[in-house]
Design an enzyme around this catalytic site. Structure first.
Site, PDB file in Angstrom:
ATOM      1  N   GLY A 157       0.819  -1.210   0.000  1.00 14.89           N
ATOM      2  CA  GLY A 157       0.000   0.000   0.000  1.00 14.89           C
ATOM      3  C   GLY A 157       0.850   1.256   0.000  1.00 14.89           C
ATOM      4  N   TYR A 158       1.882   1.270   0.820  1.00 16.97           N
ATOM      5  CA  TYR A 158       2.787   2.417   0.890  1.00 16.97           C
ATOM      6  C   TYR A 158       3.494   2.634  -0.450  1.00 16.97           C
ATOM      7  CZ  TYR A 158       6.466   5.478   2.717  1.00 16.97           C
ATOM      8  OH  TYR A 158       7.317   6.537   2.940  1.00 16.97           O
ATOM      9  N   ALA A 159       3.997   1.537  -1.040  1.00 21.44           N
ATOM     10  CA  ALA A 159       4.691   1.656  -2.322  1.00 21.44           C
ATOM     11  C   ALA A 159       3.758   2.183  -3.408  1.00 21.44           C
ATOM     12  CB  ALA A 159       5.272   0.303  -2.728  1.00 21.44           C
ATOM     13  N   SER A 161       1.098   4.073  -2.976  1.00 17.07           N
ATOM     14  CA  SER A 161       0.773   5.472  -2.716  1.00 17.07           C
ATOM     15  C   SER A 161       1.913   6.399  -3.106  1.00 17.07           C
ATOM     16  CB  SER A 161       0.418   5.669  -1.236  1.00 17.07           C
ATOM     17  OG  SER A 161       1.540   5.521  -0.387  1.00 17.07           O
ATOM     18  N   LYS A 162       3.133   5.999  -2.802  1.00 17.55           N
ATOM     19  CA  LYS A 162       4.273   6.869  -3.098  1.00 17.55           C
ATOM     20  C   LYS A 162       4.640   6.829  -4.579  1.00 17.55           C
ATOM     21  CE  LYS A 162       4.879   8.432   1.094  1.00 17.55           C
ATOM     22  NZ  LYS A 162       4.708   9.856   1.427  1.00 17.55           N
TER      23      LYS A 162
END
Length: 253
Positions: A157-159, A161-162
């Site tokens: 999820g973080y990857a 989003s970024k």
């Protein structure tokens, strides 16, 4: 020819201002002369960041808002625009990381990370950016990540989003550069913050990370003062759609 990084008379809105990179950015902007509007989920009157900004001789207005909640986000934007006639600089820094292998990364994790790391920064940029376009000037700076370029491990999820944030920075810059608004990003490397505590406490992962950083150390939040002041100042007037890596040389390895 002289180039100024003096931010006196400017007002900067910093999300996620109460700790870590966001706090260092807010203090750096205040040291350069900017007055600070700060927001975080738990910010209260008399906070450390408020005291430190005031000690630098700058004003501070603090707001508590859960930016991952769409209703709370819009209520905050309405209030901050009503109470502050001009916001010259927007620092879209607030974010979250939730760790789990992709096969175990729940809908709840995905939605929470994307809502704070991608949805909120876009909505803030859109609503604050409208007024910058009307004035013909403004600086918008997003906190990106090394995972704007790489995939990472156990943080899908973080990857996502970024990675999306990287394209958003370029998309907004393409539209707004001609209107006097600079849109750029800063991509932190491995920094000593709450988000990396799990990595730093894992001897194997920590050693692996350190072995790849040419600078030979983890970064500190204070390493972001120079980059954010540069991108917020007139010194960066011809810089658009760029993501500045502050990573001890990681991406060059």
């Amino acid at each position: 020819m002289s180039v100024s990084i003096d931010l006196k008379g400017k007002v900067a809105l910093v999300t996620g201002c109460s700790k870590g990179i966001g706090k260092a950015m807010a203090l750096g902007l205040a040291e350069a002369g900017a007055d600070i509007i700060g927001v975080s989920g738990t910010l209260s009157a008399g906070s450390d960041i408020e005291k430190q900004v005031l000690a630098l001789g700058r004003s501070f207005k603090g707001y508590a808002a859960d930016l991952s909640d769409r209703g709370a986000l819009h209520a905050f934007i309405e209030k901050v625009n009503k109470e502050n006639s001009v916001i010259d600089i927007l620092i879209n820094n607030a974010g979250i990381i939730m760790r789990a292998p992709a096969a175990e990364h729940s809908d709840e994790y995905w939605d929470k990370v994307l809502s704070l790391n991608l949805d909120a920064p876009f909505i803030l940029a859109r609503e604050i950016g409208k007024k910058m376009i009307e004035r013909g000037s403004g600086k918008i700076i997003f906190t990106a990540s090394l995972l704007s370029f790489q995939g990472g491990i156990n943080v899908p999820g973080y990857a996502a989003s970024k990675g999306a944030l990287s394209s958003l920075i370029k998309a907004l810059a393409n539209e707004w550069a001609s209107k006097g608004v600079n849109v750029n990003g800063i991509a932190p490397g491995y920094i000593v913050t709450d988000n990396t505590e799990a990595l730093r406490n894992d001897p194997e992962r920590s050693a692996s990370i350190m072995s790849r950083i040419p600078a030979g150390r983890w970064g500190q939040p204070e390493d972001f003062i120079g980059p954010v002041v540069f991108l917020a100042s007139d010194a960066s007037n011809y810089v658009h759609g760029t993501i500045l890596t502050v990573d001890g040389g990681w991406m060059g390895r």
